[in-house]
Write an enzyme that holds these catalytic residues in place. Sequence first.
Site: not given
Ligand code: NAD
Ligand code: AKB
Length: 315
Positions: A7, A10, A33, A138, A168
């Site tokens: 991922g 992302g 990814d 989720y 984030i």
């Molecule tokens: P994002 O959606 O920006 O990135 C996720 C990435 O996963 C994307 O680039 C997507 O193409 C890839 N993806 C989706 N399905 C896939 C698959 N089948 N195989 C391979 N790749 C795949 O998410 P993010 O914000 O960068 O989050 C990264 C991680 O952190 C996630 O696990 C998310 O749950 C966790 N997280 C994020 C936040 C936040 O605020 N951004 C908060 C809490 C937890």
């Molecule tokens: C979402 O809003 O889904 C993420 C998270 C807090 O896991 N940014």
Amino acid sequence: MSILVTGANGQIGTILTRTLRKIYGKEQVIASDIIRPNYDDDPFLMLDILNVQRIREIIEDFEITEIYHLAAILSANGEWNPLKTWNVNLNGLLSILDLAREYKLEKVFFPSTIAVHGSTTPKVDTPQDAPLLPGTVYGMSKLAGENWCNYYHQRYDLDVRSLRYPGIIGHDSLPGGGTTDYAVEIFYAALQQGHYTCFLRPDTRLPMMYMDDAMRATTELMAANSSKISNRTGYNVTGMSFTPLELAEAIRQHIPNFSIDYKPDFRQAIADSWSQSIDDTKARQDWGWQPEYNLEKMTADMIFYLNQSIKIKAN
Ligand code: NAD
Ligand code: AKB
């Protein structure tokens, strides 16, 4: 050491890959990814996390020793296709955990989330061991994922570590379909249109963290001595808590004419089911977690860097 990031294209993966490459060297960190980044990001591999054979080949070919498993579908997008979200988020993790066990990998990082909180969770200063009954697929998949991480640690001694990230906020990558996305979108809208229509109510308080703090939390957790890691589900961590109204006020200190209106949609119910603030004492005690960014400092940084990139694009 050879690290695989899933991922990696992302919001967090883009910055985490860059951060890990600064620490360990570019060639040591393999980004992957299902979507190729639109800039030069080698070494990069196409990897669908549901393709177990492909993960196995990558572990063998690149002699992977650590995996940062970020690939997932987030809270808002997840509700459009619950079964696919469960499949990607949980079965993807199970493949990573089981291959990590089989190949005796040194460490695995699994990002959990405040979305594990739900209707039974105390909303203010949510403790580490709060009751968890998530209302989104989720959140359900991440809670199950936390428990599987704990199981693989207890049963197979796998060194898997996890943070419950709050929302984030960063200036160098865009969010990917979550409920906290407004807190990034609002900055682009403020600088480019001077106005933002928020999909949450003005009084919706949520825990958040600046990307710099998120990177520090992640690298500090992963660098900590294993004896200091007493939690193998997901550590509560937080940076700040604010409402859209308070964020708009903070932005107005820099852009006085900025205006905001509110049109709550389905994401309001998701936000309402989450905590408003987090007690991260356990992370502070175990491995010294300490955030550096509050609302004012984060807002000033976001506006400074986004202004710079808007000027660069205009020239
Ligand atoms: P994002 O959606 O920006 O990135 C996720 C990435 O996963 C994307 O680039 C997507 O193409 C890839 N993806 C989706 N399905 C896939 C698959 N089948 N195989 C391979 N790749 C795949 O998410 P993010 O914000 O960068 O989050 C990264 C991680 O952190 C996630 O696990 C998310 O749950 C966790 N997280 C994020 C936040 C936040 O605020 N951004 C908060 C809490 C937890
Ligand atoms: C979402 O809003 O889904 C993420 C998270 C807090 O896991 N940014």
